[in-house]
Design an enzyme around this catalytic site. Structure first.
Site, PDB file in Angstrom:
ATOM      1  CD  GLN A  13      -2.388   1.235   2.430  1.00 34.62           C
ATOM      2  OE1 GLN A  13      -1.937   0.791   3.304  1.00 34.62           O
ATOM      3  NE2 GLN A  13      -3.233   2.272   2.908  1.00 34.62           N
ATOM      4  CE1 TYR A 143       3.003  -3.096  11.931  1.00 29.92           C
ATOM      5  CE2 TYR A 143       1.756  -2.843  12.910  1.00 29.92           C
ATOM      6  CZ  TYR A 143       2.941  -2.167  12.186  1.00 29.92           C
ATOM      7  OH  TYR A 143       2.574  -1.803  10.990  1.00 29.92           O
ATOM      8  CB  ILE A 173      -1.477   4.905   5.468  1.00 31.02           C
ATOM      9  CG1 ILE A 173      -0.665   5.088   6.383  1.00 31.02           C
ATOM     10  CG2 ILE A 173      -1.461   6.189   4.484  1.00 31.02           C
ATOM     11  CD1 ILE A 173      -0.273   6.458   7.160  1.00 31.02           C
TER      12      ILE A 173
HETATM   13  C1  AKB Z   1      -2.386  -1.122  11.070  1.00 38.58           C
HETATM   14  O1  AKB Z   1      -3.567  -0.995  11.154  1.00 38.58           O
HETATM   15  O2  AKB Z   1      -2.087  -2.383  11.337  1.00 38.58           O
HETATM   16  C2  AKB Z   1      -1.264  -0.860  10.594  1.00 38.58           C
HETATM   17  C3  AKB Z   1      -1.201   0.297  11.224  1.00 38.58           C
HETATM   18  C4  AKB Z   1      -1.502   1.537  11.961  1.00 38.58           C
HETATM   19  O3  AKB Z   1       0.332   0.306  11.210  1.00 38.58           O
HETATM   20  N1  AKB Z   1      -2.446   0.250   9.474  1.00 38.58           N
END
Ligand code: AKB
Length: 317
Positions: A13, A143, A173
């Site tokens: 993206q 993450y 984003i």
């Molecule tokens: C997610 O939703 O994992 C990403 C971010 C906020 O890093 N778009």
């Protein structure tokens, strides 16, 4: 001398739009796109492209040497929602790729690195509103953990090995060219596609969950501005807070309704709600504003207008 740039994860993206913008700015031949597959045909056919697995140090090094690259943007990552399904794979991809690039810079094979962090570095114990640059960070997603640890390593490599690494904490984003994959904030893009196709959207985030967001044009400009800033002006070598706007699903649905009056939103929160609940509502980016003059342009109405106009064009063309 013009910089020669490699974008890893250029099919994604943000990577794809960063590639197009940088090619316009410094020339097609000076921006090498790479990804693990050739799925993004528009990107693959628009300039030099190399197949690279971001976890493969030798593949990155060979490409850097082949094209005389001095700057790498590492845009490959597994995002929050997919990361919860594949925790070990997320850790492996997000950390190995970062070390690969940081080590190339440590060995002075490349000069400059951009690596994206995220609002996912924050967690349930972080102040939710106007979240400061320096605050409690106890992320609960894999993450978020990789991004927080990555920030520490960026700062460490800068301090101890003089590596010129720069980073921002992206909010969600919003863009129309390339679909996102596996994020929690993806609802704010899906909603436009569904509003145009079906006039309804079943939202996986609750009506009143407020999250920080930004339009792609602002995100790409922030990235390039930070990379062009004078190194001495940068007080942060972990990652800068970066703010655009904040809104809830109710608010974005209301704005879409002003363009598509029949549009209806319903709510069916899933596991991504728990992730969203741990993230800030709004971000304080005063340090980025002071250090390198950051300012966002797009508000919710402008984003909605642009998203609907561009997506309707792609559907009817
Ligand atoms: C997610 O939703 O994992 C990403 C971010 C906020 O890093 N778009």
């Amino acid at each position: 001398m013009t910089s020669k740039v490699l974008i890893i994860g250029a099919g994604g993206q943000i990577g794809s739009e960063l590639t197009y913008t940088l090619r316009q700015k410094i020339g097609v031949d000076n921006v090498i796109a790479s990804d693990i597959n050739k799925n993004n045909l528009e990107l693959v056919n628009s300039g030099a492209f190399e197949l690279i697995d971001a976890k493969d140090f030798d593949a990155i090094k060979n490409c850097v040497e082949k094209h005389n690259i001095d700057t790498v943007y590492l845009m490959a990552a597994m995002l929050s929602a997919t990361g919860e399904k594949y925790p070990e794979a997320a850790w492996d991809l997000n950390m190995t790729s970062l070390f690969n690039v940081l080590n190339l810079a440590k060995e002075k094979i490349i000069k400059k690195v951009f690596w994206p962090s995220s609002i996912a570095v924050f967690g349930p114990t972080t102040p939710k509103t106007n979240t400061p640059q320096h605050t409690i960070m106890e992320p609960t997603t894999v993450y978020g953990i990789t991004k927080q640890v990555g920030e520490r390593w960026c700062e460490y490599y800068h301090k101890n090995y003089n590596v010129d690494v720069r980073s921002v904490r992206y909010p969600g984003i919003i863009s129309w060219k390339t679909l996102p994959g596996g994020g929690t904030t993806d609802y704010a893009i899906d909603i436009f596609h569904q509003a145009i196709a079906n006039k309804t959207y079943e939202c996986f985030i609750n009506a009143d969950t407020e999250l920080p967001m930004m339009f792609m044009d602002d995100a790409v400009r922030a990235t390039i501005d930070l990379m062009e800033a004078k190194g001495d002006d940068l007080s942060i070598r972990s990652s800068y807070n970066l703010a655009g706007i904040s809104f809830t699903p109710t608010e974005i649905a209301q704005t879409i309704k002003t363009h598509i009056s029949e549009f209806q939103i319903t709510y069916k929160p899933d596991f991504r709600q728990q992730i969203a609940d741990t993230w800030p509502k709004s971000i304080n980016d005063s340090v980025a504003r002071k250090d390198w003059g950051w300012e966002h342009n797009f508000d919710l109405e402008q984003i909605t207008n642009e998203m609907l106009t561009q997506l309707i064009k792609t559907v009817t063309s």
